[in-house]
Write an enzyme that holds these catalytic residues in place. Structure first.
Site, PDB file in Angstrom:
ATOM      1  CG  ASP A  21      -2.091   0.897   1.116  1.00 34.56           C
ATOM      2  OD1 ASP A  21      -2.284   1.476   0.036  1.00 34.56           O
ATOM      3  OD2 ASP A  21      -2.822   1.049   2.107  1.00 34.56           O
ATOM      4  CG  HIS A  38       0.325   2.154  -9.302  1.00 37.94           C
ATOM      5  ND1 HIS A  38       0.052   1.740  -8.015  1.00 37.94           N
ATOM      6  CD2 HIS A  38      -0.764   2.862  -9.695  1.00 37.94           C
ATOM      7  CE1 HIS A  38      -1.155   2.171  -7.665  1.00 37.94           C
ATOM      8  NE2 HIS A  38      -1.662   2.868  -8.655  1.00 37.94           N
ATOM      9  CG  LEU A 132       9.384 -17.058  -3.379  1.00 40.90           C
ATOM     10  CD1 LEU A 132       9.172 -17.036  -1.871  1.00 40.90           C
ATOM     11  CD2 LEU A 132       9.782 -15.656  -3.859  1.00 40.90           C
TER      12      LEU A 132
END
Ligand code: FPP
Length: 235
Positions: A21, A38, A132
């Site tokens: 955020d 962004h 991962l």
């Protein structure tokens, strides 16, 4: 000793989930368009994915786009979609080099055909990699996921489901629940994210905005997590 050296590798969280955020606020502070925030957020994604892979974290879930995010201005939505497509194209080789396996949580049938194609291609090319698991939440909403799971149970004819039956119908099937949930930019909300899965997750909130989040901040979150006494409802 550096923050990274202070991490107890025997007590790493298996699954870290992040609500990324603050991209908009980061841009606003600099009087730049939100999309620049962004854009810088994606740079943080690159850093954190690589770092989590290096630390041997098993699963990293990133909340990239919620079912509610469609209500943002049209050009912001299309800007985020373009960033996602560019990320998938430009990062696929790095993901493969780092043994990262890509997964998606969310209903991607609502995304454009070319993004669906990129996602499927990247998931297919990385599905057998053993490092991962990068689980990207896209067009994800937890209430929608829970309803979807209920409908799947009905379709399967399971009248008396166990927790396992239910979990097998979630997007996150087969993944361990998050041990640690990080939210940046100091908002103290869950925002319809992994409501079932975070029943016993430790929550870490930082006021750092996502584009400013980095390896050091990630270490701080893990060190904070490692100080917690997880009792899972017991004494
Ligand atoms: C939150 O900041 C950010 C988002 C809702 C979008 C995050 C998307 C990306 C970083 C790009 C694509 C993702 C990947 C995995 C490549 P905000 O806009 O809510 O910030 P604000 O609360 O300050 O306005």
């Amino acid at each position: 000793m550096s923050l990274q050296e202070q991490i107890d590798l025997s007590k790493l969280p298996k699954h870290v989930a992040i609500i990324m955020d603050g991209n908009g606020r980061w841009a606003k502070k600099r009087m730049l368009p939100r999309i620049v925030g962004h854009n810088n957020g994606v740079k943080t994604v690159r850093k954190i994915v690589e770092f989590a892979a290096k630390l041997n974290i098993q699963v990293l879930t990133l909340y990239a786009f919620s079912t509610e995010n469609w209500q943002r201005p049209k050009d912001e939505v299309s800007g985020i979609m373009t960033l996602l497509k560019t990320y998938l194209k430009s990062e696929l080789n790095t993901l493969i080099e780092n043994q990262v396996s890509l997964r998606v949580s969310g209903d991607i049938s609502k995304m454009s055909d070319d993004i669906q194609k990129e996602l499927k291609d990247a998931m297919d090319k990385t599905k057998d990699l053993k490092g991962l698991v990068l689980n990207v939440a896209l067009n994800y909403g937890s209430r929608q996921e829970i309803l979807m799971a209920c409908k799947s149970l009905i379709d399967k004819g399971i009248k008396n489901p166990t927790e396992k039956d239910f979990e097998d119908c979630l997007y996150t099937r087969g993944l361990p629940d998050p041990d640690l949930l990080i939210r940046t930019s100091n908002e103290k909300r869950i925002s319809n994210f992994l409501l079932w899965q975070i029943a016993y997750t430790e929550i870490y909130i930082t006021d750092v905005l996502w584009p400013d989040f980095n390896e050091e901040e990630f270490c701080k979150a893990i060190l904070d997590y490692q100080k917690r006494d997880r009792r899972f409802g017991k004494v």
